[in-house]
Design a protein around this motif. Structure first.
Motif, PDB file in Angstrom:
ATOM      1  N   PHE A  62       0.834  -1.074   0.175  1.00  0.00           N
ATOM      2  CA  PHE A  62       0.493   0.049   0.218  1.00  0.00           C
ATOM      3  C   PHE A  62       1.147   0.944   0.032  1.00  0.00           C
ATOM      4  N   LEU A  63       0.979   1.825  -1.134  1.00  0.00           N
ATOM      5  CA  LEU A  63       2.022   2.638  -1.445  1.00  0.00           C
ATOM      6  C   LEU A  63       1.254   4.499  -2.090  1.00  0.00           C
ATOM      7  N   VAL A  64       1.867   5.437  -1.317  1.00  0.00           N
ATOM      8  CA  VAL A  64       1.431   6.649  -2.011  1.00  0.00           C
ATOM      9  C   VAL A  64       1.739   7.553  -2.035  1.00  0.00           C
ATOM     10  N   GLY A  65       2.073   8.483  -3.106  1.00  0.00           N
ATOM     11  CA  GLY A  65       3.675   9.867  -2.957  1.00  0.00           C
ATOM     12  C   GLY A  65       2.611  10.955  -2.060  1.00  0.00           C
ATOM     13  N   ASP A  66       4.361  11.153  -1.002  1.00  0.00           N
ATOM     14  CA  ASP A  66       4.330  12.397  -0.523  1.00  0.00           C
ATOM     15  C   ASP A  66       5.444  12.926  -0.020  1.00  0.00           C
ATOM     16  N   HIS A  79      -7.790   5.317   2.339  1.00  0.00           N
ATOM     17  CA  HIS A  79      -8.130   3.814   2.274  1.00  0.00           C
ATOM     18  C   HIS A  79      -8.016   2.981   2.613  1.00  0.00           C
ATOM     19  N   LEU A  80      -7.063   2.655   3.505  1.00  0.00           N
ATOM     20  CA  LEU A  80      -6.596   1.239   4.443  1.00  0.00           C
ATOM     21  C   LEU A  80      -8.223   1.408   5.603  1.00  0.00           C
ATOM     22  N   ALA A  81      -8.188   2.645   6.071  1.00  0.00           N
ATOM     23  CA  ALA A  81      -9.748   2.472   6.950  1.00  0.00           C
ATOM     24  C   ALA A  81     -11.014   1.727   5.973  1.00  0.00           C
ATOM     25  N   THR A  82     -11.120   1.797   4.894  1.00  0.00           N
ATOM     26  CA  THR A  82     -12.446   1.696   3.690  1.00  0.00           C
ATOM     27  C   THR A  82     -12.187   0.392   3.158  1.00  0.00           C
ATOM     28  N   VAL A  83     -10.933  -0.551   3.237  1.00  0.00           N
ATOM     29  CA  VAL A  83     -10.701  -1.523   2.730  1.00  0.00           C
ATOM     30  C   VAL A  83      -9.853  -2.903   2.958  1.00  0.00           C
ATOM     31  N   LEU A  84      -9.553  -2.261   4.555  1.00  0.00           N
ATOM     32  CA  LEU A  84      -9.071  -3.490   5.000  1.00  0.00           C
ATOM     33  C   LEU A  84      -9.841  -4.363   5.766  1.00  0.00           C
ATOM     34  N   VAL A 107      -7.561   3.642  11.236  1.00  0.00           N
ATOM     35  CA  VAL A 107      -7.609   2.031  10.805  1.00  0.00           C
ATOM     36  C   VAL A 107      -7.268   1.453  11.067  1.00  0.00           C
ATOM     37  N   LEU A 108      -6.724   2.035  12.887  1.00  0.00           N
ATOM     38  CA  LEU A 108      -6.430   0.438  14.240  1.00  0.00           C
ATOM     39  C   LEU A 108      -7.938   0.054  13.761  1.00  0.00           C
ATOM     40  N   LEU A 109      -8.744   0.471  13.665  1.00  0.00           N
ATOM     41  CA  LEU A 109     -10.852   0.716  14.140  1.00  0.00           C
ATOM     42  C   LEU A 109     -10.328  -0.637  12.803  1.00  0.00           C
ATOM     43  N   ALA A 110     -10.318  -0.068  11.693  1.00  0.00           N
ATOM     44  CA  ALA A 110     -10.586  -0.925  10.773  1.00  0.00           C
ATOM     45  C   ALA A 110      -9.739  -2.671  10.697  1.00  0.00           C
ATOM     46  N   ILE A 111      -8.754  -2.460  11.239  1.00  0.00           N
ATOM     47  CA  ILE A 111      -7.951  -3.448  11.395  1.00  0.00           C
ATOM     48  C   ILE A 111      -8.754  -4.488  12.281  1.00  0.00           C
ATOM     49  N   GLN A 112      -9.314  -3.865  13.342  1.00  0.00           N
ATOM     50  CA  GLN A 112      -9.589  -4.914  14.704  1.00  0.00           C
ATOM     51  C   GLN A 112     -10.799  -5.292  13.364  1.00  0.00           C
ATOM     52  N   GLU A 113     -11.567  -4.850  13.140  1.00  0.00           N
ATOM     53  CA  GLU A 113     -12.671  -5.121  12.110  1.00  0.00           C
ATOM     54  C   GLU A 113     -11.898  -6.737  11.417  1.00  0.00           C
ATOM     55  N   MET A 114     -11.121  -6.852  10.560  1.00  0.00           N
ATOM     56  CA  MET A 114     -10.897  -7.973   9.977  1.00  0.00           C
ATOM     57  C   MET A 114     -11.276  -9.113  10.610  1.00  0.00           C
ATOM     58  N   ALA A 115     -11.143 -10.575   9.800  1.00  0.00           N
ATOM     59  CA  ALA A 115     -11.231 -11.115   9.891  1.00  0.00           C
ATOM     60  C   ALA A 115     -10.856 -12.369  10.970  1.00  0.00           C
ATOM     61  N   ILE A 116      -9.320 -12.113  10.771  1.00  0.00           N
ATOM     62  CA  ILE A 116      -7.959 -12.520  11.541  1.00  0.00           C
ATOM     63  C   ILE A 116      -7.641 -10.898  11.593  1.00  0.00           C
ATOM     64  N   SER A 117      -7.156 -11.111  13.228  1.00  0.00           N
ATOM     65  CA  SER A 117      -5.852 -10.430  13.280  1.00  0.00           C
ATOM     66  C   SER A 117      -4.488 -10.953  12.862  1.00  0.00           C
ATOM     67  N   PRO A 118      -3.924  -9.371  12.279  1.00  0.00           N
ATOM     68  CA  PRO A 118      -2.836  -9.801  11.849  1.00  0.00           C
ATOM     69  C   PRO A 118      -1.309  -9.164  13.279  1.00  0.00           C
ATOM     70  N   ARG A 119      -0.948  -9.931  12.992  1.00  0.00           N
ATOM     71  CA  ARG A 119       0.644  -9.245  13.853  1.00  0.00           C
ATOM     72  C   ARG A 119       0.714  -7.821  13.195  1.00  0.00           C
ATOM     73  N   LEU A 120       1.004  -6.839  14.395  1.00  0.00           N
ATOM     74  CA  LEU A 120       1.532  -5.456  13.592  1.00  0.00           C
ATOM     75  C   LEU A 120       2.545  -4.586  14.106  1.00  0.00           C
ATOM     76  N   ILE A 121       3.655  -4.025  13.073  1.00  0.00           N
ATOM     77  CA  ILE A 121       5.052  -3.903  13.448  1.00  0.00           C
ATOM     78  C   ILE A 121       4.195  -2.136  12.375  1.00  0.00           C
ATOM     79  N   ALA A 122       5.412  -1.528  13.289  1.00  0.00           N
ATOM     80  CA  ALA A 122       5.314  -0.276  12.946  1.00  0.00           C
ATOM     81  C   ALA A 122       6.342   0.655  13.352  1.00  0.00           C
ATOM     82  N   ASP A 123       6.864   2.141  12.683  1.00  0.00           N
ATOM     83  CA  ASP A 123       7.886   1.931  12.767  1.00  0.00           C
ATOM     84  C   ASP A 123       7.749   3.485  12.222  1.00  0.00           C
ATOM     85  N   ALA A 124       9.018   4.713  12.247  1.00  0.00           N
ATOM     86  CA  ALA A 124       9.055   5.703  11.960  1.00  0.00           C
ATOM     87  C   ALA A 124       7.643   6.843  12.064  1.00  0.00           C
ATOM     88  N   GLY A 125       6.961   7.194  10.604  1.00  0.00           N
ATOM     89  CA  GLY A 125       5.323   8.116  11.449  1.00  0.00           C
ATOM     90  C   GLY A 125       4.148   7.344  11.968  1.00  0.00           C
TER      91      GLY A 125
END
Length: 289
Positions: A62-66, A79-84, A107-125
């Motif tokens: 999932f990428l975008v220019g910024d 986009h993530l909040a909609t599709v995840l 986005v975190l709420l969208a992840i919590q709605e996923m059928a299977i909870s993924p392992r979550l890794i975060a870096d930077a921003g």
């Protein structure tokens, strides 16, 4: 499947949501060439090299220019909040995104709605936003450098710019800052702290510290921390336990740097051809039960 979320410094890049493909020595996402100079593209390339070594599927990107203003980041957040909620990923890594607490929480709420909870890794921003929102304990792994660790350790700082002066990114103080980050619940379940000494830690303290081998020029290179995060993400996705994956990754990154024989002008992409050998030398098995 591993999903990697972040930005590229090209404003012409729209939101991309596609598996990574390989064409020769190039990475492609939805037909666009992604050059692994530093940042999220470097992370993505390191994850791809690790997946190839392990005979694992290619990650989804999932990428975008910024370029730092945040417009692209907000598009990607939306986009993530909609599709995840309708997606299935077993591991997700979030990287360079403009920190935004409201969007992080959506986005975190969208992840919590996923059928299977993924392992979550975060870096930077995104790691900044996780800490600023008070949601750091929801994550399985943070991968800060020494300066980012200082922000995690400062329980009053609302933004990295406001980290208090007495909490400096002196790497000699890393174990104390790790303990402080956990004391105030501003750390993920596991921390991989990147620096001249790499630390793997949890709420009980430092588990591993790695200081060798040393390629001094890597300290001046941009993106070498991003490759660590890419490797550890792919290893975790393959089933390697998080602490073990973190240890393999910092060892392999150092070995790849040594084999590259870098100078301060070396670009991080020059480490990639050595990554498979470095992973092998670090003890990573190519196939796991």
């Amino acid at each position: 499947m591993l999903a990697i979320v972040g930005t590229v410094p090209d404003l012409d890049v729209p939101v991309l949501d596609a598996p990574v493909a390989i064409k020769g020595n190039e990475l492609l996402v939805n037909g666009r060439i992604i050059s692994p100079d530093r940042g999220t593209p470097a992370l993505l390339a390191a994850a791809v090299e690790t997946a190839l070594f392990l005979n694992e599927p290619m990650p989804h990107a999932f990428l975008v220019g910024d370029q730092g203003r945040g417009d692209g980041s907000r598009e990607l957040y939306a986009h993530l909040a909609t599709v995840l909620p309708s997606r299935e990923y077993s591991t997700m890594v979030f990287h360079y995104l403009q920190p935004d607490v409201d969007w992080h929480n959506k986005v975190l709420l969208a992840i919590q709605e996923m059928a299977i909870s993924p392992r979550l890794i975060a870096d930077a921003g995104f790691m900044y936003a996780a800490k600023m929102s008070g949601q750091a304990p929801a994550y399985d792994l943070f991968t800060p450098d020494a300066g980012e660790l200082a922000f995690l350790a400062d329980e009053t700082a609302p933004h990295p710019f406001y980290t208090r002066g007495f909490i400096l990114h002196d790497e000699n103080h890393a174990p104390d800052l790790i303990a402080r980050a956990y004391a105030y619940e501003n750390a993920a379940s596991t921390l991989l702290v990147k620096g001249s000494v790499d630390y793997v830690a949890n709420n009980e303290g430092v588990i591993h510290s790695v200081s060798e081998p040393v390629a001094d020029a890597m300290e001046a290179m941009g993106g070498t921390g991003d490759t660590v995060t890419g490797m550890v993400s792919a290893l975790i996705e393959s089933g390697v336990p998080i602490v073990e994956a973190a240890l393999y990754s910092v060892r392999a990154n150092r070995m790849a740097g040594l084999m590259t024989n870098p100078n301060p002008a070396t670009r991080v992409g020059e480490l990639l051809p050595f990554m498979a050998e470095a992973l092998s030398l670090a003890g990573v098995p190519q196939s796991r039960e």
